[in-house]
Design a protein around this motif. Structure first.
Motif, PDB file in Angstrom:
ATOM      1  N   ASN A 127       0.829  -1.243   0.056  1.00 20.03           N
ATOM      2  CA  ASN A 127      -0.220  -0.149   0.104  1.00 20.03           C
ATOM      3  C   ASN A 127       0.732   1.306   0.108  1.00 20.03           C
ATOM      4  O   ASN A 127       0.324   2.382   0.061  1.00 20.03           O
ATOM      5  CB  ASN A 127      -1.013  -0.020   1.248  1.00 20.03           C
ATOM      6  N   ALA A 128       1.963   1.151   0.107  1.00 26.18           N
ATOM      7  CA  ALA A 128       3.106   2.313   0.192  1.00 26.18           C
ATOM      8  C   ALA A 128       2.821   3.146  -1.189  1.00 26.18           C
ATOM      9  O   ALA A 128       3.213   2.241  -2.305  1.00 26.18           O
ATOM     10  CB  ALA A 128       4.381   1.746   0.568  1.00 26.18           C
ATOM     11  N   THR A 129       2.895   4.244  -1.267  1.00 18.81           N
ATOM     12  CA  THR A 129       2.750   4.977  -2.458  1.00 18.81           C
ATOM     13  C   THR A 129       4.302   5.535  -2.745  1.00 18.81           C
ATOM     14  O   THR A 129       4.796   6.230  -1.891  1.00 18.81           O
ATOM     15  CB  THR A 129       1.890   6.120  -2.551  1.00 18.81           C
ATOM     16  N   LYS A 130       4.646   5.261  -4.068  1.00 21.39           N
ATOM     17  CA  LYS A 130       6.138   5.792  -4.613  1.00 21.39           C
ATOM     18  C   LYS A 130       5.615   6.797  -5.412  1.00 21.39           C
ATOM     19  O   LYS A 130       5.344   6.615  -6.538  1.00 21.39           O
ATOM     20  CB  LYS A 130       6.744   4.528  -4.985  1.00 21.39           C
ATOM     21  N   GLN A 131       5.954   7.793  -5.129  1.00 19.57           N
ATOM     22  CA  GLN A 131       5.623   9.061  -5.738  1.00 19.57           C
ATOM     23  C   GLN A 131       6.642  10.036  -5.444  1.00 19.57           C
ATOM     24  O   GLN A 131       7.022  10.597  -4.152  1.00 19.57           O
ATOM     25  CB  GLN A 131       4.226   9.597  -5.237  1.00 19.57           C
ATOM     26  N   ILE A 132       7.056  10.734  -6.815  1.00 17.03           N
ATOM     27  CA  ILE A 132       7.811  11.997  -6.578  1.00 17.03           C
ATOM     28  C   ILE A 132       7.039  13.109  -7.105  1.00 17.03           C
ATOM     29  O   ILE A 132       6.492  12.920  -8.565  1.00 17.03           O
ATOM     30  CB  ILE A 132       9.058  11.889  -7.286  1.00 17.03           C
ATOM     31  N   ALA A 133       6.981  14.283  -6.601  1.00 20.84           N
ATOM     32  CA  ALA A 133       6.404  15.521  -7.174  1.00 20.84           C
ATOM     33  C   ALA A 133       7.426  16.589  -7.210  1.00 20.84           C
ATOM     34  O   ALA A 133       8.144  17.115  -6.422  1.00 20.84           O
ATOM     35  CB  ALA A 133       5.379  15.878  -6.057  1.00 20.84           C
ATOM     36  N   MET A 134       7.350  17.172  -8.310  1.00 21.85           N
ATOM     37  CA  MET A 134       8.366  18.456  -8.821  1.00 21.85           C
ATOM     38  C   MET A 134       7.379  19.327  -9.229  1.00 21.85           C
ATOM     39  O   MET A 134       6.126  19.017  -9.818  1.00 21.85           O
ATOM     40  CB  MET A 134       9.229  17.913  -9.921  1.00 21.85           C
ATOM     41  N   PRO A 135       7.872  20.665  -9.718  1.00 22.17           N
ATOM     42  CA  PRO A 135       6.974  21.461 -10.122  1.00 22.17           C
ATOM     43  C   PRO A 135       6.349  21.136 -11.621  1.00 22.17           C
ATOM     44  O   PRO A 135       7.413  20.861 -12.298  1.00 22.17           O
ATOM     45  CB  PRO A 135       7.874  22.803 -10.221  1.00 22.17           C
ATOM     46  N   ASN A 136       5.154  20.988 -11.769  1.00 18.72           N
ATOM     47  CA  ASN A 136       4.563  20.790 -13.047  1.00 18.72           C
ATOM     48  C   ASN A 136       4.734  19.194 -13.236  1.00 18.72           C
ATOM     49  O   ASN A 136       4.512  18.609 -14.394  1.00 18.72           O
ATOM     50  CB  ASN A 136       5.077  21.627 -14.142  1.00 18.72           C
ATOM     51  N   LEU A 137       5.177  18.339 -12.508  1.00 18.08           N
ATOM     52  CA  LEU A 137       5.477  17.046 -12.888  1.00 18.08           C
ATOM     53  C   LEU A 137       5.404  16.017 -11.497  1.00 18.08           C
ATOM     54  O   LEU A 137       5.941  16.516 -10.563  1.00 18.08           O
ATOM     55  CB  LEU A 137       6.964  16.743 -13.246  1.00 18.08           C
ATOM     56  N   THR A 138       4.618  15.070 -11.794  1.00 20.68           N
ATOM     57  CA  THR A 138       4.464  14.118 -10.637  1.00 20.68           C
ATOM     58  C   THR A 138       4.621  12.522 -11.191  1.00 20.68           C
ATOM     59  O   THR A 138       3.900  12.157 -12.218  1.00 20.68           O
ATOM     60  CB  THR A 138       3.103  14.182 -10.135  1.00 20.68           C
ATOM     61  N   ILE A 139       5.392  11.992 -10.541  1.00 23.69           N
ATOM     62  CA  ILE A 139       5.689  10.259 -11.371  1.00 23.69           C
ATOM     63  C   ILE A 139       5.427   9.603 -10.015  1.00 23.69           C
ATOM     64  O   ILE A 139       5.883   9.794  -8.859  1.00 23.69           O
ATOM     65  CB  ILE A 139       7.392  10.428 -11.532  1.00 23.69           C
ATOM     66  N   ASN A 140       4.579   8.803 -10.219  1.00 18.70           N
ATOM     67  CA  ASN A 140       3.546   7.824  -9.437  1.00 18.70           C
ATOM     68  C   ASN A 140       4.103   6.432  -9.581  1.00 18.70           C
ATOM     69  O   ASN A 140       3.674   5.704 -10.731  1.00 18.70           O
ATOM     70  CB  ASN A 140       2.568   8.029  -8.919  1.00 18.70           C
ATOM     71  N   LEU A 141       5.025   5.759  -9.259  1.00 20.32           N
ATOM     72  CA  LEU A 141       5.636   4.430  -9.488  1.00 20.32           C
ATOM     73  C   LEU A 141       4.362   3.186  -8.796  1.00 20.32           C
ATOM     74  O   LEU A 141       4.532   2.126  -9.438  1.00 20.32           O
ATOM     75  CB  LEU A 141       6.875   4.065  -8.837  1.00 20.32           C
ATOM     76  N   SER A 142       3.433   3.631  -8.027  1.00 18.85           N
ATOM     77  CA  SER A 142       2.444   2.861  -7.469  1.00 18.85           C
ATOM     78  C   SER A 142       1.610   2.401  -8.384  1.00 18.85           C
ATOM     79  O   SER A 142       1.184   1.308  -8.537  1.00 18.85           O
ATOM     80  CB  SER A 142       1.857   3.411  -6.120  1.00 18.85           C
ATOM     81  N   ASN A 143       1.265   3.282  -9.182  1.00 19.68           N
ATOM     82  CA  ASN A 143       0.164   3.143 -10.199  1.00 19.68           C
ATOM     83  C   ASN A 143       0.601   3.433 -11.730  1.00 19.68           C
ATOM     84  O   ASN A 143      -0.272   3.548 -12.655  1.00 19.68           O
ATOM     85  CB  ASN A 143      -1.138   3.981  -9.945  1.00 19.68           C
ATOM     86  N   TYR A 144       1.814   3.534 -11.789  1.00 21.41           N
ATOM     87  CA  TYR A 144       2.527   3.755 -13.044  1.00 21.41           C
ATOM     88  C   TYR A 144       1.673   4.992 -13.724  1.00 21.41           C
ATOM     89  O   TYR A 144       1.430   4.658 -14.812  1.00 21.41           O
ATOM     90  CB  TYR A 144       2.457   2.507 -13.847  1.00 21.41           C
ATOM     91  N   THR A 145       1.822   6.075 -13.186  1.00 18.19           N
ATOM     92  CA  THR A 145       1.437   7.275 -13.834  1.00 18.19           C
ATOM     93  C   THR A 145       2.311   8.430 -13.774  1.00 18.19           C
ATOM     94  O   THR A 145       2.982   8.482 -13.012  1.00 18.19           O
ATOM     95  CB  THR A 145      -0.128   7.824 -13.164  1.00 18.19           C
TER      96      THR A 145
END
Length: 227
Positions: A127-145
């Motif tokens: 259930n851990a969310t792997k996400q990186i948020a930058m200005p104008n960019l979000t990379i989510n490895l948990s749901n591959y978006t």
């Protein structure tokens, strides 16, 4: 496996599809086979596989066209399996959205290992969310978006994993060999231009900003630079 992952095998050689299906089903996967390119996209939509093993030389549409058709509707992982080994074919296949490339004759154990590796990376665990948020960019490895400028960007698994890894290690330089090892996770049959192809495809989809960007470190590799 709690639920069987589904593998679509597209190859005109029935002996090969039967062999691949035999080994994958022994590992607990559910498989379906198609023997021509014209039917592949229709079966893909009906079967909704978790991964596609795709031959390059097919009657009807060839593997390149089938790959393009799939990429128009899905980011499902694709492993190209073909007798062609020329660098041009490898690079073109990767540019069209394939995630991996194997050459016939192949070792069934290696193919099975690659299938497992791709599915393991593509299927989120826990259930851990792997996400990186930058200005104008979000990379989510948990749901591959990937969301860029408030728009969801379609990225095949390897592209997303590559940018996620780089962004997870801001301002750190990685050689192409290191990126192959970290992202592909096994001894890759190919060369380091595979990394260049994926970086090129990522850059075509997202432009760097004043706050971040994928930078080429000439003679070495790449880094995700954060200002």
């Amino acid at each position: 496996m709690e639920a069987k992952s589904k593998i679509l095998i597209v190859d005109d050689d029935e002996n090969i599809t039967e062999l691949i299906a035999l080994y994958l089903e022994k590992e607990g996967y559910s498989t379906k086979s198609v023997h021509n390119g014209n039917d592949a996209i229709h079966v893909f939509k009906a079967f909704a596989p978790n991964l596609v093993i795709l031959d390059l030389m097919l009657p009807g549409k060839d593997g390149f066209d089938v790959c393009k058709d799939i990429r128009q509707v899905s980011n499902t992982p694709i492993i190209m399996l073909t007798a062609k080994g020329e660098t041009f074919d490898k690079i073109l296949g990767l540019e069209l959205g394939a995630d991996d490339y194997m050459i016939k004759p192949f070792d069934t154990k290696e193919l099975t290992a690659r299938v497992k590796a791709v599915l393991r990376r593509f299927t989120p665990k826990g259930n851990a969310t792997k996400q990186i948020a930058m200005p104008n960019l979000t990379i989510n490895l948990s749901n591959y978006t990937v969301v860029y400028n408030d728009t969801k960007i379609e990225m095949p698994p390897k592209e997303l994993e590559l940018i996620y890894f780089l962004a997870s290690n801001p301002n750190q330089v990685f050689t192409r060999e290191q990126l192959l090892d970290r992202i592909w996770g096994y001894e890759y049959i190919g060369d380091t231009r595979t990394v260049d192809v994926h970086i090129k495809r990522i850059r075509e989809k997202i432009n760097e900003s004043d706050a971040w960007g994928i930078k080429t470190v000439w003679g070495i590799g790449y880094k995700f630079e954060v200002n």
